[in-house]
Write a protein that holds these residues in place. Structure first.
Motif, mmCIF file in Angstrom:
data_model
loop_
_atom_site.group_PDB
_atom_site.id
_atom_site.type_symbol
_atom_site.label_atom_id
_atom_site.label_comp_id
_atom_site.label_asym_id
_atom_site.label_seq_id
_atom_site.Cartn_x
_atom_site.Cartn_y
_atom_site.Cartn_z
ATOM 1 N N LEU A 61 76.595 16.599 -20.660
ATOM 2 C CA LEU A 61 75.753 17.700 -19.729
ATOM 3 C C LEU A 61 77.445 17.884 -18.033
ATOM 4 N N VAL A 62 77.823 17.343 -17.751
ATOM 5 C CA VAL A 62 78.616 17.516 -16.893
ATOM 6 C C VAL A 62 79.948 18.383 -16.948
ATOM 7 N N ASN A 63 80.172 18.617 -17.834
ATOM 8 C CA ASN A 63 81.653 19.569 -18.599
ATOM 9 C C ASN A 63 80.801 20.800 -19.677
ATOM 10 N N SER A 64 79.602 19.908 -19.676
ATOM 11 C CA SER A 64 79.127 21.821 -19.866
ATOM 12 C C SER A 64 78.732 22.888 -19.132
ATOM 13 N N ILE A 65 78.539 22.216 -17.861
ATOM 14 C CA ILE A 65 78.402 23.217 -16.512
ATOM 15 C C ILE A 65 78.988 22.749 -16.229
ATOM 16 N N ALA A 66 80.099 22.569 -15.590
ATOM 17 C CA ALA A 66 80.982 22.399 -15.137
ATOM 18 C C ALA A 66 82.300 23.292 -15.315
ATOM 19 N N ARG A 91 82.072 26.703 -14.797
ATOM 20 C CA ARG A 91 82.350 27.520 -13.339
ATOM 21 C C ARG A 91 82.305 27.233 -12.759
ATOM 22 N N ARG A 92 81.338 26.021 -12.490
ATOM 23 C CA ARG A 92 81.542 25.523 -10.748
ATOM 24 C C ARG A 92 80.973 24.272 -11.387
ATOM 25 N N PRO A 93 81.886 23.822 -10.827
ATOM 26 C CA PRO A 93 82.532 22.046 -11.358
ATOM 27 C C PRO A 93 81.828 21.510 -10.404
ATOM 28 N N ASN A 94 81.890 21.762 -8.246
ATOM 29 C CA ASN A 94 80.678 21.330 -8.041
ATOM 30 C C ASN A 94 79.183 20.925 -8.193
ATOM 31 N N LEU A 95 78.923 22.204 -8.120
ATOM 32 C CA LEU A 95 77.741 22.277 -8.782
ATOM 33 C C LEU A 95 77.690 21.063 -10.075
ATOM 34 N N TYR A 131 84.042 14.218 -15.033
ATOM 35 C CA TYR A 131 84.257 15.252 -15.296
ATOM 36 C C TYR A 131 85.930 15.319 -15.675
ATOM 37 N N LEU A 132 86.366 14.892 -14.938
ATOM 38 C CA LEU A 132 88.342 14.532 -14.742
ATOM 39 C C LEU A 132 88.882 14.432 -16.238
ATOM 40 N N TYR A 135 91.627 12.784 -4.162
ATOM 41 C CA TYR A 135 93.075 12.561 -3.037
ATOM 42 C C TYR A 135 94.143 12.985 -4.041
ATOM 43 N N VAL A 136 94.084 11.828 -4.754
ATOM 44 C CA VAL A 136 95.430 11.628 -5.911
ATOM 45 C C VAL A 136 95.392 12.799 -6.742
ATOM 46 N N TYR A 137 94.228 12.759 -7.666
ATOM 47 C CA TYR A 137 94.286 14.281 -8.802
ATOM 48 C C TYR A 137 94.575 15.337 -8.223
ATOM 49 N N SER A 138 93.655 15.904 -6.375
ATOM 50 C CA SER A 138 94.061 17.225 -5.649
ATOM 51 C C SER A 138 95.845 17.089 -5.994
ATOM 52 N N LYS A 139 96.000 16.571 -5.081
ATOM 53 C CA LYS A 139 97.471 16.701 -5.163
ATOM 54 C C LYS A 139 98.420 16.536 -6.555
ATOM 55 N N GLU A 140 98.751 15.558 -7.484
ATOM 56 C CA GLU A 140 98.949 15.770 -8.599
ATOM 57 C C GLU A 140 98.923 17.335 -9.234
ATOM 58 N N SER A 141 97.489 17.442 -9.767
ATOM 59 C CA SER A 141 97.058 19.025 -9.911
ATOM 60 C C SER A 141 97.694 20.344 -9.614
ATOM 61 N N ARG A 142 97.957 20.954 -10.463
ATOM 62 C CA ARG A 142 98.169 21.876 -10.380
ATOM 63 C C ARG A 142 97.545 23.500 -10.762
ATOM 64 N N GLU A 143 96.356 23.080 -11.050
ATOM 65 C CA GLU A 143 95.382 24.506 -11.645
ATOM 66 C C GLU A 143 94.491 24.569 -11.274
ATOM 67 N N HIS A 144 93.997 23.640 -10.163
ATOM 68 C CA HIS A 144 93.234 24.385 -9.447
ATOM 69 C C HIS A 144 93.351 25.096 -7.897
ATOM 70 N N ARG A 145 93.068 25.610 -7.355
ATOM 71 C CA ARG A 145 93.427 26.834 -6.555
ATOM 72 C C ARG A 145 92.743 26.139 -5.773
ATOM 73 N N ARG A 146 93.591 26.876 -4.677
ATOM 74 C CA ARG A 146 93.949 26.262 -3.028
ATOM 75 C C ARG A 146 91.503 26.289 -1.991
ATOM 76 N N LYS A 147 91.343 27.494 -2.342
ATOM 77 C CA LYS A 147 89.834 27.837 -2.022
ATOM 78 C C LYS A 147 89.431 26.454 -2.350
ATOM 79 N N SER A 148 89.615 26.407 -3.968
ATOM 80 C CA SER A 148 88.170 24.926 -4.502
ATOM 81 C C SER A 148 88.371 23.865 -3.982
ATOM 82 N N LEU A 149 89.743 23.439 -3.981
ATOM 83 C CA LEU A 149 89.941 22.330 -3.774
ATOM 84 C C LEU A 149 89.529 22.050 -2.360
ATOM 85 N N ASP A 150 89.207 23.194 -1.367
ATOM 86 C CA ASP A 150 89.057 23.053 0.356
ATOM 87 C C ASP A 150 87.396 22.475 0.129
#
Length: 306
Positions: free
Chosen positions: A38-43, A45-49, A100-101, A149-164
């Motif tokens: 369920l989560v990965n079929s929706i995620a 385009r909009r992972p937070n949702l 999701y991760l 925090y750990v994922y956000s720090k290590e991952s380079r695939e997410h844009r800054r705006k999405s992380l914020d």
């Protein structure tokens, strides 16, 4: 460890263990496979949702909704919210984020360890509902924040705006849960509660404006000792003084109390049922804000009366 250990209510016969393993294992596998799908079929385009909707969906599935219809008093609602709703939201938020991760496996590992402990350990913590609410709500949210925090720090695939945006959602979720727990703590729902000292009668150890942490006392005759600093009720007021003498009159222990800075003991003996709790820790000075607000409210009331 603080509140005691009790025997597990589950069966530990060979048949009982086998039955529980099948029940817990199939439920766990089915739930986490469904969650990950369920989560990965929706995620995409909009992972937070996706994480939010998945959390809400599995929270509703996990709650015994029949209990909602029998909520009658405020304390019933608080117990339901703290003991069931908030812990379920916290756990499902963390597990949905893990799904999701990394798919169903991380979620299965996390929930599997917890389920194995609760279903197959012969001795379990004998916690009050308030302590369960604190542990089961705060721990998953803290874990979620650390993992994110750990994922956000290590991952380079997410844009800054999405992380914020994700950080904002997580921050507000954590702040909301912690705020609710702090309100319950201040209201005295937990075994410990804070109290502001309003006078200088306990100087030099406890000063006006200090906050004391008080442990509730269920049986004062057994739990209170000579020299303890206790909080007791006199009419509508609560007084925090030290016990300097214990007398037994007609089979009942009565306490002589005195403020450390006072010259004479308190005029009346304190009965066990008057004792609310005993002081276990003192936090200096941070109660001045509460004193200021109380004084301000009193002045406003006087002006309104005049």
């Amino acid at each position: 460890m603080l509140e005691g250990i009790g025997r597990s209510p589950y069966s530990f016969t060979p048949l009982g263990i086998t039955t529980n393993m099948i029940l817990v294992g199939t439920s766990l596998i089915g739930t986490e496979l469904s969650r990950s799908l369920l989560v990965n079929s929706i995620a995409r385009r909009r992972p937070n949702l996706a994480i939010g909707l998945t959390t809400a969906f599995f929270t509703v599935l996990s709650l015994p909704l029949a209990k909602v219809s029998v909520l009658q008093t405020g304390i019933d609602f608080i117990k339901f919210t703290g003991g069931l709703l908030l812990p379920s939201i916290s756990e499902n938020a963390l597990v949905s984020y893990l799904a999701y991760l990394g798919g169903p496996l991380p979620a299965m590992i996390y929930r599997g360890v917890l389920q194995a402990f609760f279903w197959f350990c012969p001795f379990l913590p004998d916690l009050t509902w308030a302590t369960r609410a604190l542990l089961y709500s705060f721990t998953p949210i803290l874990s979620l924040a650390v993992i994110h925090y750990v994922y956000s720090k290590e991952s380079r695939e997410h844009r800054r705006k999405s992380l914020d945006r994700e950080n904002d959602v997580l921050s507000w979720t954590a702040i909301s849960i912690i705020s609710v727990l702090l309100v319950w703590f201040s209201l005295g729902i937990f075994p410990l509660y804070p109290s502001v000292i309003l006078s200088d009668s306990m100087q030099p150890g406890i000063k006006k404006g200090d906050i004391v942490l008080i442990k509730k006392v269920k049986d004062a005759e057994r739990e209170i000792r000579l020299g303890d600093i206790v909080q007791f009720r006199v009419e509508q007021n609560y007084i925090t003084h030290r016990i300097i003498e214990i007398r037994e009159i007609k089979g009942v222990k009565l306490y002589t109390t005195k403020g450390d800075a006072n010259r004479a003991p308190d005029p009346e003996l304190v009965h066990p049922e008057q004792v609310k709790g005993k002081v276990i820790y003192v936090v200096p000075k941070i109660g001045w804000a509460a004193l200021f607000l109380k004084t301000l409210v009193q002045e406003m009331n006087l002006k309104a009366q005049n």
